[in-house]
Design a protein around this motif. Structure first.
Motif, PDB file in Angstrom:
ATOM      1  N   MET A  66      71.733  56.354  76.502  1.00  0.00           N
ATOM      2  CA  MET A  66      71.235  54.975  76.641  1.00  0.00           C
ATOM      3  C   MET A  66      71.048  54.337  75.257  1.00  0.00           C
ATOM      4  O   MET A  66      71.432  53.187  75.047  1.00  0.00           O
ATOM      5  CB  MET A  66      69.923  54.961  77.433  1.00  0.00           C
ATOM      6  CG  MET A  66      70.152  55.269  78.905  1.00  0.00           C
ATOM      7  SD  MET A  66      68.707  54.967  79.930  1.00  0.00           S
ATOM      8  CE  MET A  66      67.746  56.435  79.657  1.00  0.00           C
ATOM      9  N   ALA A  67      70.485  55.093  74.311  1.00  0.00           N
ATOM     10  CA  ALA A  67      70.283  54.527  72.965  1.00  0.00           C
ATOM     11  C   ALA A  67      71.634  54.209  72.331  1.00  0.00           C
ATOM     12  O   ALA A  67      71.788  53.184  71.655  1.00  0.00           O
ATOM     13  CB  ALA A  67      69.488  55.508  72.102  1.00  0.00           C
ATOM     14  N   TYR A  95      56.016  47.683  74.278  1.00  0.00           N
ATOM     15  CA  TYR A  95      56.848  48.807  73.816  1.00  0.00           C
ATOM     16  C   TYR A  95      56.068  50.124  73.853  1.00  0.00           C
ATOM     17  O   TYR A  95      56.514  51.135  73.352  1.00  0.00           O
ATOM     18  CB  TYR A  95      57.392  48.536  72.401  1.00  0.00           C
ATOM     19  CG  TYR A  95      56.308  48.482  71.335  1.00  0.00           C
ATOM     20  CD1 TYR A  95      55.537  47.333  71.138  1.00  0.00           C
ATOM     21  CD2 TYR A  95      56.044  49.598  70.552  1.00  0.00           C
ATOM     22  CE1 TYR A  95      54.532  47.308  70.198  1.00  0.00           C
ATOM     23  CE2 TYR A  95      55.033  49.577  69.599  1.00  0.00           C
ATOM     24  CZ  TYR A  95      54.286  48.424  69.431  1.00  0.00           C
ATOM     25  OH  TYR A  95      53.284  48.395  68.505  1.00  0.00           O
ATOM     26  N   VAL A  96      54.876  50.093  74.503  1.00  0.00           N
ATOM     27  CA  VAL A  96      54.026  51.286  74.541  1.00  0.00           C
ATOM     28  C   VAL A  96      53.991  51.864  75.960  1.00  0.00           C
ATOM     29  O   VAL A  96      53.561  51.198  76.904  1.00  0.00           O
ATOM     30  CB  VAL A  96      52.578  50.949  74.091  1.00  0.00           C
ATOM     31  CG1 VAL A  96      51.721  52.217  74.080  1.00  0.00           C
ATOM     32  CG2 VAL A  96      52.575  50.278  72.729  1.00  0.00           C
ATOM     33  N   LYS A 113      56.643  53.271  71.383  1.00  0.00           N
ATOM     34  CA  LYS A 113      55.516  54.207  71.273  1.00  0.00           C
ATOM     35  C   LYS A 113      55.373  54.811  72.667  1.00  0.00           C
ATOM     36  O   LYS A 113      54.919  54.140  73.600  1.00  0.00           O
ATOM     37  CB  LYS A 113      54.243  53.456  70.850  1.00  0.00           C
ATOM     38  CG  LYS A 113      53.064  54.385  70.641  1.00  0.00           C
ATOM     39  CD  LYS A 113      51.862  53.633  70.071  1.00  0.00           C
ATOM     40  CE  LYS A 113      50.660  54.559  70.032  1.00  0.00           C
ATOM     41  NZ  LYS A 113      49.436  53.892  69.635  1.00  0.00           N
ATOM     42  N   VAL A 114      55.840  56.046  72.798  1.00  0.00           N
ATOM     43  CA  VAL A 114      55.875  56.676  74.120  1.00  0.00           C
ATOM     44  C   VAL A 114      55.054  57.959  74.062  1.00  0.00           C
ATOM     45  O   VAL A 114      55.280  58.802  73.183  1.00  0.00           O
ATOM     46  CB  VAL A 114      57.336  56.984  74.552  1.00  0.00           C
ATOM     47  CG1 VAL A 114      57.373  57.677  75.896  1.00  0.00           C
ATOM     48  CG2 VAL A 114      58.165  55.695  74.589  1.00  0.00           C
ATOM     49  N   GLY A 140      64.650  56.114  74.521  1.00  0.00           N
ATOM     50  CA  GLY A 140      65.974  55.701  74.029  1.00  0.00           C
ATOM     51  C   GLY A 140      66.216  54.206  74.243  1.00  0.00           C
ATOM     52  O   GLY A 140      66.548  53.476  73.288  1.00  0.00           O
ATOM     53  N   PRO A 141      66.029  53.686  75.483  1.00  0.00           N
ATOM     54  CA  PRO A 141      66.238  52.261  75.704  1.00  0.00           C
ATOM     55  C   PRO A 141      65.325  51.373  74.854  1.00  0.00           C
ATOM     56  O   PRO A 141      65.753  50.349  74.335  1.00  0.00           O
ATOM     57  CB  PRO A 141      65.919  52.076  77.200  1.00  0.00           C
ATOM     58  CG  PRO A 141      66.146  53.409  77.802  1.00  0.00           C
ATOM     59  CD  PRO A 141      65.827  54.419  76.745  1.00  0.00           C
ATOM     60  N   LEU A 142      64.053  51.767  74.672  1.00  0.00           N
ATOM     61  CA  LEU A 142      63.137  50.951  73.867  1.00  0.00           C
ATOM     62  C   LEU A 142      63.621  50.883  72.418  1.00  0.00           C
ATOM     63  O   LEU A 142      63.641  49.820  71.796  1.00  0.00           O
ATOM     64  CB  LEU A 142      61.723  51.535  73.905  1.00  0.00           C
ATOM     65  CG  LEU A 142      60.914  51.300  75.179  1.00  0.00           C
ATOM     66  CD1 LEU A 142      59.585  52.045  75.112  1.00  0.00           C
ATOM     67  CD2 LEU A 142      60.661  49.814  75.422  1.00  0.00           C
ATOM     68  N   LEU A 143      64.031  52.039  71.870  1.00  0.00           N
ATOM     69  CA  LEU A 143      64.497  52.058  70.477  1.00  0.00           C
ATOM     70  C   LEU A 143      65.729  51.181  70.309  1.00  0.00           C
ATOM     71  O   LEU A 143      65.870  50.466  69.327  1.00  0.00           O
ATOM     72  CB  LEU A 143      64.823  53.502  70.047  1.00  0.00           C
ATOM     73  CG  LEU A 143      63.622  54.427  69.858  1.00  0.00           C
ATOM     74  CD1 LEU A 143      64.078  55.867  69.631  1.00  0.00           C
ATOM     75  CD2 LEU A 143      62.777  53.943  68.672  1.00  0.00           C
ATOM     76  N   ALA A 144      66.630  51.248  71.298  1.00  0.00           N
ATOM     77  CA  ALA A 144      67.886  50.510  71.181  1.00  0.00           C
ATOM     78  C   ALA A 144      67.687  49.012  71.384  1.00  0.00           C
ATOM     79  O   ALA A 144      68.287  48.202  70.684  1.00  0.00           O
ATOM     80  CB  ALA A 144      68.887  51.045  72.210  1.00  0.00           C
ATOM     81  N   LYS A 145      66.823  48.618  72.304  1.00  0.00           N
ATOM     82  CA  LYS A 145      66.695  47.195  72.641  1.00  0.00           C
ATOM     83  C   LYS A 145      65.578  46.528  71.845  1.00  0.00           C
ATOM     84  O   LYS A 145      65.765  45.469  71.272  1.00  0.00           O
ATOM     85  CB  LYS A 145      66.423  47.055  74.150  1.00  0.00           C
ATOM     86  CG  LYS A 145      66.260  45.644  74.644  1.00  0.00           C
ATOM     87  CD  LYS A 145      67.587  44.904  74.651  1.00  0.00           C
ATOM     88  CE  LYS A 145      67.583  43.557  75.309  1.00  0.00           C
ATOM     89  NZ  LYS A 145      66.637  42.600  74.859  1.00  0.00           N
TER      90      LYS A 145
END
Ligand code: UD1
Length: 420
Positions: A173-174, A80-81, A108-109, A98-103
Protein backbone atom coordinates in the motif's frame (compact mmCIF):
# COMPACT_ATOMS: atom_id res chain seq x y z
CA UNK A 1 -20.27 -11.81 28.64
CA UNK A 2 -21.98 -14.59 26.70
CA UNK A 3 -21.44 -18.33 26.61
CA UNK A 4 -22.57 -21.02 24.17
CA UNK A 5 -24.42 -24.10 25.34
CA UNK A 6 -24.06 -26.96 22.88
CA UNK A 7 -25.20 -30.55 22.46
CA UNK A 8 -24.16 -33.32 20.06
CA UNK A 9 -25.88 -32.64 16.74
CA UNK A 10 -26.31 -34.33 13.40
CA UNK A 11 -25.99 -31.54 10.83
CA UNK A 12 -27.47 -31.46 7.38
CA UNK A 13 -28.04 -28.93 4.64
CA UNK A 14 -26.35 -25.94 3.08
CA UNK A 15 -24.58 -22.97 4.58
CA UNK A 16 -23.52 -19.74 2.87
CA UNK A 17 -20.18 -18.26 3.74
CA UNK A 18 -19.87 -14.51 4.53
CA UNK A 19 -17.41 -12.02 3.10
CA UNK A 20 -13.85 -12.43 4.32
CA UNK A 21 -12.88 -10.52 7.45
CA UNK A 22 -9.16 -10.83 6.76
CA UNK A 23 -9.59 -9.58 3.20
CA UNK A 24 -11.88 -6.70 4.19
CA UNK A 25 -9.62 -5.29 6.93
CA UNK A 26 -6.72 -4.26 4.64
CA UNK A 27 -9.22 -2.98 2.04
CA UNK A 28 -10.61 -0.63 4.68
CA UNK A 29 -7.08 0.55 5.50
CA UNK A 30 -6.41 1.08 1.77
CA UNK A 31 -9.23 3.62 1.55
CA UNK A 32 -6.90 5.96 3.48
CA UNK A 33 -4.86 6.24 0.25
CA UNK A 34 -7.50 8.40 -1.47
CA UNK A 35 -9.79 11.36 -0.79
CA UNK A 36 -12.40 9.95 -3.15
CA UNK A 37 -15.29 7.67 -2.27
CA UNK A 38 -14.74 3.92 -1.96
CA UNK A 39 -17.59 1.42 -1.81
CA UNK A 40 -16.93 -2.13 -0.63
CA UNK A 41 -19.63 -4.80 -0.82
CA UNK A 42 -19.86 -8.20 0.92
CA UNK A 43 -18.27 -6.96 4.16
CA UNK A 44 -19.15 -9.13 7.19
CA UNK A 45 -20.71 -7.40 10.20
CA UNK A 46 -18.16 -8.40 12.84
CA UNK A 47 -16.57 -6.81 15.88
CA UNK A 48 -13.16 -6.55 14.13
CA UNK A 49 -14.70 -4.79 11.12
CA UNK A 50 -16.49 -2.32 13.42
CA UNK A 51 -13.18 -1.62 15.20
CA UNK A 52 -11.41 -0.95 11.90
CA UNK A 53 -14.22 1.38 10.81
CA UNK A 54 -13.82 3.32 14.08
CA UNK A 55 -10.10 3.66 13.39
CA UNK A 56 -10.78 4.89 9.84
CA UNK A 57 -13.19 7.46 11.30
CA UNK A 58 -10.62 8.62 13.85
CA UNK A 59 -8.22 9.00 10.90
CA UNK A 60 -10.58 11.48 9.22
CA UNK A 61 -13.03 9.46 7.12
CA UNK A 62 -16.79 9.49 6.99
CA UNK A 63 -18.06 5.93 7.17
CA UNK A 64 -21.39 4.26 6.45
CA UNK A 65 -21.96 0.52 6.94
CA UNK A 66 -25.33 -0.85 5.81
CA UNK A 67 -26.41 -4.31 4.66
CA UNK A 68 -22.87 -5.52 4.11
CA UNK A 69 -21.79 -2.45 2.13
CA UNK A 70 -19.26 0.02 3.46
CA UNK A 71 -19.06 3.50 1.96
CA UNK A 72 -16.05 5.57 2.93
CA UNK A 73 -15.39 9.16 1.91
CA UNK A 74 -13.30 12.08 3.11
CA UNK A 75 -14.59 13.53 6.38
CA UNK A 76 -14.33 17.03 7.78
CA UNK A 77 -11.50 16.32 10.23
CA UNK A 78 -8.05 15.02 9.38
CA UNK A 79 -6.25 12.55 11.60
CA UNK A 80 -3.08 10.50 11.54
CA UNK A 81 -3.11 8.89 15.01
CA UNK A 82 -4.41 5.33 15.47
CA UNK A 83 -4.80 5.12 19.25
CA UNK A 84 -3.88 2.22 21.55
CA UNK A 85 -7.45 1.83 22.84
CA UNK A 86 -8.54 0.71 19.35
CA UNK A 87 -5.36 -0.92 17.96
CA UNK A 88 -4.81 -3.15 21.00
CA UNK A 89 -8.06 -5.02 20.33
CA UNK A 90 -7.05 -5.96 16.81
CA UNK A 91 -3.59 -6.33 15.30
CA UNK A 92 -4.80 -5.84 11.73
CA UNK A 93 -5.26 -2.14 12.48
CA UNK A 94 -1.46 -1.83 12.25
CA UNK A 95 -1.85 -1.96 8.47
CA UNK A 96 -3.07 1.65 8.55
CA UNK A 97 0.60 2.61 8.94
CA UNK A 98 1.61 2.16 5.27
CA UNK A 99 -1.37 4.10 3.81
CA UNK A 100 -0.95 6.95 6.34
CA UNK A 101 2.76 7.32 5.54
CA UNK A 102 2.08 7.30 1.80
CA UNK A 103 -0.92 9.65 1.76
CA UNK A 104 -0.60 11.90 4.81
CA UNK A 105 3.21 11.64 4.95
CA UNK A 106 3.02 11.11 8.69
CA UNK A 107 1.59 8.51 11.02
CA UNK A 108 1.34 7.68 14.69
CA UNK A 109 0.05 4.14 15.10
CA UNK A 110 -0.01 2.26 18.38
CA UNK A 111 2.11 -0.90 18.45
CA UNK A 112 -0.36 -3.77 18.74
CA UNK A 113 1.49 -5.79 21.42
CA UNK A 114 1.44 -9.55 21.88
CA UNK A 115 -1.54 -11.84 21.85
CA UNK A 116 -2.57 -15.24 23.07
CA UNK A 117 -1.38 -17.12 19.97
CA UNK A 118 2.20 -15.90 20.29
CA UNK A 119 4.62 -12.97 20.23
CA UNK A 120 3.57 -11.61 16.82
CA UNK A 121 6.24 -8.98 16.12
CA UNK A 122 5.92 -6.19 13.51
CA UNK A 123 9.61 -6.00 12.56
CA UNK A 124 8.91 -6.94 8.91
CA UNK A 125 6.34 -4.14 8.56
CA UNK A 126 8.86 -1.63 9.89
CA UNK A 127 11.80 -3.02 7.88
CA UNK A 128 9.81 -2.85 4.63
CA UNK A 129 8.54 0.68 5.23
CA UNK A 130 11.99 1.91 6.29
CA UNK A 131 13.49 0.46 3.13
CA UNK A 132 10.94 2.50 1.19
CA UNK A 133 12.44 5.56 2.90
CA UNK A 134 10.07 6.09 5.83
CA UNK A 135 11.67 7.41 9.02
CA UNK A 136 10.23 5.41 11.90
CA UNK A 137 10.73 5.83 15.64
CA UNK A 138 9.18 3.85 18.47
CA UNK A 139 8.11 6.10 21.32
CA UNK A 140 5.93 5.27 24.32
CA UNK A 141 4.32 2.28 22.63
CA UNK A 142 3.64 4.11 19.38
CA UNK A 143 5.21 3.81 15.97
CA UNK A 144 5.79 7.35 14.75
CA UNK A 145 6.58 7.68 11.08
CA UNK A 146 7.54 10.28 8.52
CA UNK A 147 6.72 9.34 4.93
CA UNK A 148 7.85 12.48 3.09
CA UNK A 149 10.46 10.71 0.96
CA UNK A 150 9.08 7.33 -0.05
CA UNK A 151 11.06 5.86 -2.96
CA UNK A 152 10.66 2.53 -4.73
CA UNK A 153 13.19 -0.19 -3.93
CA UNK A 154 13.80 -3.93 -4.11
CA UNK A 155 12.66 -5.22 -0.71
CA UNK A 156 13.13 -8.74 0.65
CA UNK A 157 10.24 -9.36 3.04
CA UNK A 158 10.88 -12.93 4.22
CA UNK A 159 11.05 -13.53 7.97
CA UNK A 160 11.87 -16.41 10.30
CA UNK A 161 8.41 -17.90 9.62
CA UNK A 162 8.26 -17.13 5.91
CA UNK A 163 6.13 -14.40 4.37
CA UNK A 164 3.94 -12.01 6.34
CA UNK A 165 0.40 -11.26 5.20
CA UNK A 166 -0.10 -7.84 6.77
CA UNK A 167 3.53 -6.69 6.31
CA UNK A 168 3.07 -7.36 2.59
CA UNK A 169 -0.19 -5.38 2.71
CA UNK A 170 1.47 -2.45 4.51
CA UNK A 171 4.47 -2.23 2.19
CA UNK A 172 2.45 -2.76 -0.99
CA UNK A 173 0.00 0.00 0.00
CA UNK A 174 2.81 2.44 0.85
CA UNK A 175 4.58 1.64 -2.44
CA UNK A 176 1.53 2.59 -4.55
CA UNK A 177 2.22 6.29 -3.91
CA UNK A 178 6.04 6.09 -3.56
CA UNK A 179 8.20 7.50 -6.32
CA UNK A 180 9.52 4.87 -8.77
CA UNK A 181 9.34 1.07 -8.78
CA UNK A 182 9.18 -1.24 -5.77
CA UNK A 183 9.62 -4.99 -5.91
CA UNK A 184 8.64 -7.06 -2.91
CA UNK A 185 10.42 -10.42 -2.84
CA UNK A 186 8.92 -13.12 -0.58
CA UNK A 187 5.57 -11.36 -0.66
CA UNK A 188 2.60 -13.18 0.88
CA UNK A 189 0.53 -15.03 -1.75
CA UNK A 190 -2.68 -15.28 0.28
CA UNK A 191 -5.94 -14.62 -1.63
CA UNK A 192 -6.55 -11.70 0.77
CA UNK A 193 -3.37 -10.01 -0.52
CA UNK A 194 -4.24 -10.78 -4.11
CA UNK A 195 -7.66 -9.21 -3.54
CA UNK A 196 -6.05 -6.12 -1.95
CA UNK A 197 -3.83 -5.73 -5.04
CA UNK A 198 -6.89 -5.93 -7.31
CA UNK A 199 -8.64 -3.30 -5.16
CA UNK A 200 -5.60 -0.99 -5.32
CA UNK A 201 -5.46 -1.43 -9.10
CA UNK A 202 -9.13 -0.39 -9.28
CA UNK A 203 -8.06 2.74 -7.39
CA UNK A 204 -5.47 3.40 -10.08
CA UNK A 205 -2.37 1.68 -8.68
CA UNK A 206 0.15 0.01 -11.00
CA UNK A 207 0.76 -3.45 -9.54
CA UNK A 208 1.83 -6.76 -11.10
CA UNK A 209 2.56 -10.20 -9.70
CA UNK A 210 -0.26 -10.38 -7.13
CA UNK A 211 -0.77 -13.92 -5.86
CA UNK A 212 2.96 -14.67 -6.39
CA UNK A 213 5.95 -14.15 -4.05
CA UNK A 214 7.31 -11.36 -6.28
CA UNK A 215 5.19 -8.21 -6.37
CA UNK A 216 6.01 -5.23 -8.55
CA UNK A 217 4.51 -1.83 -7.71
CA UNK A 218 5.12 1.30 -9.79
CA UNK A 219 4.26 4.41 -7.81
CA UNK A 220 1.57 6.75 -9.14
CA UNK A 221 0.85 10.38 -8.16
CA UNK A 222 -2.68 9.83 -6.88
CA UNK A 223 -5.27 7.11 -6.26
CA UNK A 224 -9.00 7.49 -6.80
CA UNK A 225 -12.17 5.92 -5.46
CA UNK A 226 -13.71 2.66 -6.62
CA UNK A 227 -16.42 0.11 -6.02
CA UNK A 228 -15.37 -3.43 -5.10
CA UNK A 229 -16.79 -6.83 -4.15
CA UNK A 230 -14.98 -8.41 -1.20
CA UNK A 231 -14.01 -12.11 -1.53
CA UNK A 232 -15.60 -14.92 0.50
CA UNK A 233 -14.14 -16.06 3.78
CA UNK A 234 -12.05 -19.17 3.09
CA UNK A 235 -11.41 -19.66 6.83
CA UNK A 236 -15.12 -19.63 7.64
CA UNK A 237 -15.66 -22.15 4.80
CA UNK A 238 -12.83 -24.32 6.18
CA UNK A 239 -14.38 -24.15 9.64
CA UNK A 240 -17.64 -25.61 8.26
CA UNK A 241 -15.59 -28.31 6.47
CA UNK A 242 -13.94 -29.26 9.79
CA UNK A 243 -17.39 -29.22 11.40
CA UNK A 244 -18.75 -31.60 8.74
CA UNK A 245 -15.86 -33.99 9.41
CA UNK A 246 -16.07 -33.90 13.21
CA UNK A 247 -19.85 -34.31 13.34
CA UNK A 248 -19.92 -36.82 10.46
CA UNK A 249 -22.40 -34.66 8.58
CA UNK A 250 -22.94 -34.03 4.89
CA UNK A 251 -22.77 -30.27 4.32
CA UNK A 252 -22.97 -28.11 1.26
CA UNK A 253 -20.89 -24.98 1.55
CA UNK A 254 -21.99 -22.16 -0.74
CA UNK A 255 -20.47 -18.84 -1.66
CA UNK A 256 -16.82 -19.83 -1.16
CA UNK A 257 -14.10 -20.27 -3.77
CA UNK A 258 -12.89 -23.92 -3.69
CA UNK A 259 -9.60 -22.83 -5.31
CA UNK A 260 -8.79 -20.85 -2.16
CA UNK A 261 -9.19 -24.07 -0.16
CA UNK A 262 -7.14 -26.61 -2.12
CA UNK A 263 -4.85 -27.66 0.77
CA UNK A 264 -7.85 -27.90 3.10
CA UNK A 265 -9.94 -29.97 0.68
CA UNK A 266 -6.93 -32.25 0.01
CA UNK A 267 -6.62 -32.82 3.77
CA UNK A 268 -10.34 -33.58 4.09
CA UNK A 269 -10.03 -36.04 1.19
CA UNK A 270 -7.06 -37.78 2.84
CA UNK A 271 -9.19 -38.09 5.96
CA UNK A 272 -11.68 -40.01 3.88
CA UNK A 273 -14.26 -37.39 2.95
CA UNK A 274 -15.78 -37.22 -0.47
CA UNK A 275 -15.66 -33.71 -1.94
CA UNK A 276 -17.79 -32.59 -4.84
CA UNK A 277 -17.06 -29.19 -6.29
CA UNK A 278 -20.29 -27.70 -7.60
CA UNK A 279 -19.69 -24.77 -9.93
CA UNK A 280 -17.37 -21.89 -9.09
CA UNK A 281 -18.36 -21.27 -5.50
CA UNK A 282 -19.94 -24.30 -3.93
CA UNK A 283 -18.82 -27.66 -2.58
CA UNK A 284 -20.39 -30.71 -0.99
CA UNK A 285 -18.52 -32.42 1.85
CA UNK A 286 -19.52 -36.01 2.61
CA UNK A 287 -17.45 -37.56 5.37
CA UNK A 288 -17.14 -41.34 5.64
CA UNK A 289 -18.24 -42.80 8.94
CA UNK A 290 -14.64 -43.60 9.95
CA UNK A 291 -12.09 -40.81 9.49
CA UNK A 292 -8.44 -41.56 8.72
CA UNK A 293 -5.56 -39.89 10.57
CA UNK A 294 -3.38 -37.40 8.65
CA UNK A 295 -0.36 -35.23 9.25
CA UNK A 296 -0.92 -31.49 8.93
CA UNK A 297 1.78 -28.84 8.61
CA UNK A 298 0.58 -25.24 8.72
CA UNK A 299 2.31 -23.03 6.17
CA UNK A 300 1.76 -19.74 4.35
CA UNK A 301 -0.68 -19.98 1.43
CA UNK A 302 -1.10 -22.20 -0.57
CA UNK A 303 -0.15 -24.44 2.38
CA UNK A 304 -2.58 -25.50 5.10
CA UNK A 305 -3.73 -22.35 7.00
CA UNK A 306 -2.78 -21.89 10.64
CA UNK A 307 -6.25 -20.35 11.07
CA UNK A 308 -7.79 -23.83 10.54
CA UNK A 309 -5.36 -25.82 12.66
CA UNK A 310 -7.52 -25.86 15.81
CA UNK A 311 -10.75 -26.77 13.96
CA UNK A 312 -9.09 -29.69 12.12
CA UNK A 313 -7.54 -30.88 15.37
CA UNK A 314 -11.07 -31.53 16.65
CA UNK A 315 -11.90 -33.59 13.55
CA UNK A 316 -8.66 -35.55 14.00
CA UNK A 317 -9.78 -36.53 17.53
CA UNK A 318 -12.31 -38.78 15.72
CA UNK A 319 -9.84 -40.24 13.17
CA UNK A 320 -8.86 -43.82 13.89
CA UNK A 321 -5.11 -43.58 14.57
CA UNK A 322 -2.40 -41.06 15.31
CA UNK A 323 -2.11 -37.70 13.55
CA UNK A 324 0.74 -35.21 13.82
CA UNK A 325 0.12 -31.48 13.58
CA UNK A 326 3.12 -29.22 13.03
CA UNK A 327 2.46 -25.52 13.60
CA UNK A 328 5.00 -23.62 11.49
CA UNK A 329 3.46 -20.15 11.67
CA UNK A 330 2.67 -19.70 15.36
CA UNK A 331 4.52 -22.41 17.33
CA UNK A 332 2.59 -21.54 20.50
CA UNK A 333 -0.87 -21.62 18.96
CA UNK A 334 -2.08 -24.60 21.00
CA UNK A 335 -4.20 -23.08 23.77
CA UNK A 336 -7.12 -25.27 22.65
CA UNK A 337 -5.20 -28.50 23.37
CA UNK A 338 -5.75 -28.38 27.14
CA UNK A 339 -9.46 -27.59 26.67
CA UNK A 340 -9.93 -30.45 24.19
CA UNK A 341 -8.14 -32.82 26.58
CA UNK A 342 -10.62 -31.75 29.27
CA UNK A 343 -13.31 -33.01 26.88
CA UNK A 344 -11.62 -36.42 26.70
CA UNK A 345 -9.25 -35.90 23.74
CA UNK A 346 -5.81 -37.51 23.79
CA UNK A 347 -3.49 -34.81 22.49
CA UNK A 348 0.12 -34.35 23.51
CA UNK A 349 1.91 -31.14 22.75
CA UNK A 350 5.65 -30.83 22.37
CA UNK A 351 7.00 -27.49 21.08
CA UNK A 352 5.42 -26.77 17.68
CA UNK A 353 4.00 -30.31 17.45
CA UNK A 354 0.73 -31.82 18.62
CA UNK A 355 0.21 -35.57 18.52
CA UNK A 356 -3.46 -36.43 18.31
CA UNK A 357 -4.41 -39.95 19.30
CA UNK A 358 -7.81 -40.23 17.71
CA UNK A 359 -10.64 -42.70 17.68
CA UNK A 360 -12.26 -42.14 21.09
CA UNK A 361 -15.28 -40.03 21.95
CA UNK A 362 -15.32 -36.49 23.30
CA UNK A 363 -17.49 -35.63 26.29
CA UNK A 364 -19.13 -32.31 27.04
CA UNK A 365 -17.42 -30.05 29.58
CA UNK A 366 -17.12 -26.41 30.57
CA UNK A 367 -14.37 -24.95 28.41
CA UNK A 368 -12.82 -21.55 27.88
CA UNK A 369 -12.37 -19.92 24.48
CA UNK A 370 -8.90 -18.36 24.24
CA UNK A 371 -8.84 -16.86 20.75
CA UNK A 372 -10.96 -16.60 17.66
CA UNK A 373 -10.10 -19.86 15.90
CA UNK A 374 -9.74 -21.85 19.13
CA UNK A 375 -13.30 -20.77 19.99
CA UNK A 376 -14.54 -22.13 16.67
CA UNK A 377 -12.76 -25.41 17.45
CA UNK A 378 -14.50 -25.65 20.84
CA UNK A 379 -17.89 -25.02 19.21
CA UNK A 380 -17.19 -27.88 16.78
CA UNK A 381 -16.08 -30.04 19.71
CA UNK A 382 -19.31 -29.20 21.55
CA UNK A 383 -21.45 -30.20 18.56
CA UNK A 384 -19.66 -33.54 18.25
CA UNK A 385 -19.30 -34.44 21.96
CA UNK A 386 -21.63 -36.54 24.12
CA UNK A 387 -23.75 -34.49 26.55
CA UNK A 388 -23.66 -30.80 27.35
CA UNK A 389 -20.76 -28.47 26.52
CA UNK A 390 -20.50 -24.87 27.63
CA UNK A 391 -18.03 -22.59 25.86
CA UNK A 392 -17.22 -19.45 27.84
CA UNK A 393 -15.91 -16.11 26.53
CA UNK A 394 -17.53 -16.39 23.11
CA UNK A 395 -16.81 -12.74 22.41
CA UNK A 396 -13.73 -14.12 20.65
CA UNK A 397 -15.93 -15.89 18.12
CA UNK A 398 -17.97 -12.74 17.50
CA UNK A 399 -14.78 -11.12 16.20
CA UNK A 400 -14.66 -13.42 13.19
CA UNK A 401 -17.79 -15.50 12.50
CA UNK A 402 -20.85 -13.71 11.20
CA UNK A 403 -24.18 -15.12 12.47
CA UNK A 404 -22.55 -18.34 13.61
CA UNK A 405 -25.43 -19.56 15.79
CA UNK A 406 -28.00 -18.73 13.12
CA UNK A 407 -26.02 -20.54 10.44
CA UNK A 408 -25.31 -23.60 12.61
CA UNK A 409 -28.91 -23.77 13.84
CA UNK A 410 -30.17 -23.76 10.24
CA UNK A 411 -28.05 -26.90 9.76
CA UNK A 412 -29.69 -28.56 12.77
CA UNK A 413 -27.12 -27.69 15.45
CA UNK A 414 -28.18 -27.54 19.07
CA UNK A 415 -26.51 -24.29 20.06
CA UNK A 416 -27.78 -21.57 22.38
CA UNK A 417 -26.25 -18.26 23.46
CA UNK A 418 -26.75 -17.46 27.14
CA UNK A 419 -25.41 -14.92 29.60
CA UNK A 420 -22.27 -16.24 31.28
C1 UD1 B 1 -2.64 -12.76 9.16
C2 UD1 B 1 -4.07 -13.10 9.50
C3 UD1 B 1 -4.11 -14.14 10.62
C4 UD1 B 1 -3.31 -15.38 10.20
C5 UD1 B 1 -1.90 -14.96 9.80
C6 UD1 B 1 -1.09 -16.12 9.24
C7 UD1 B 1 -5.25 -11.03 9.07
C8 UD1 B 1 -6.02 -9.89 9.62
N1 UD1 B 1 -4.73 -11.89 9.96
O1 UD1 B 1 -2.03 -12.18 10.32
O2 UD1 B 1 -5.47 -14.51 10.82
O3 UD1 B 1 -3.22 -16.26 11.30
O4 UD1 B 1 -1.96 -13.95 8.76
O5 UD1 B 1 -1.72 -16.68 8.15
O6 UD1 B 1 -5.13 -11.18 7.87
N2 UD1 B 1 6.04 -12.15 11.66
C9 UD1 B 1 7.25 -11.66 12.01
N3 UD1 B 1 7.46 -10.31 11.87
C10 UD1 B 1 6.51 -9.48 11.37
C11 UD1 B 1 5.26 -10.01 11.00
C12 UD1 B 1 5.05 -11.37 11.16
O7 UD1 B 1 8.13 -12.38 12.45
O8 UD1 B 1 6.75 -8.28 11.26
C13 UD1 B 1 5.77 -13.61 11.83
C14 UD1 B 1 4.58 -13.90 12.70
O9 UD1 B 1 4.91 -13.88 14.07
C15 UD1 B 1 4.17 -15.26 12.21
C16 UD1 B 1 4.46 -15.17 10.72
O10 UD1 B 1 5.41 -14.11 10.57
O11 UD1 B 1 5.00 -16.24 12.78
C17 UD1 B 1 3.27 -14.90 9.83
O12 UD1 B 1 2.53 -13.83 10.38
P1 UD1 B 1 1.72 -12.81 9.46
O13 UD1 B 1 1.52 -13.40 8.12
O14 UD1 B 1 2.38 -11.48 9.54
O15 UD1 B 1 0.35 -12.71 10.23
P2 UD1 B 1 -0.62 -11.47 10.20
O16 UD1 B 1 -0.48 -10.80 8.89
O17 UD1 B 1 -0.46 -10.67 11.44
Amino acid sequence: MDKFVLYKSALKGAVTVSGSKNAALPLLAATLLTDEECIIHHVPDLADIRTMLKIIEVLGKEVKFEDGTVTIKAGKKQGYVAPYRLVRTMRASFCCLGPLLAKKKKAKVSLPGGCIIGVRPVDLHIKGLEELGAKIAIEKGYCIGDGKNLKGKHIYLGGAFGSSVLATANVMMAATLAEGETTIEYAACEPEIESLAVFLKRMGADIAGEGTPMLRVRGVKKLGGCSFENIADRIEAGTYIACALATNSTLQINGANPYHLTSVLETAKKMGAQINIIGADSMLIEPKSVLKPVNIVTLPYPGFPTDLQAQFMVALCYARGISLITEKIYPDRFMHVAELNRMGAHIQRSGPYAIVEGGGALYGAEVMASDLRASAALVIAGLSAEEKTQVFRVYHIDRGYEKIEEKLRSLGAKIKREKQ
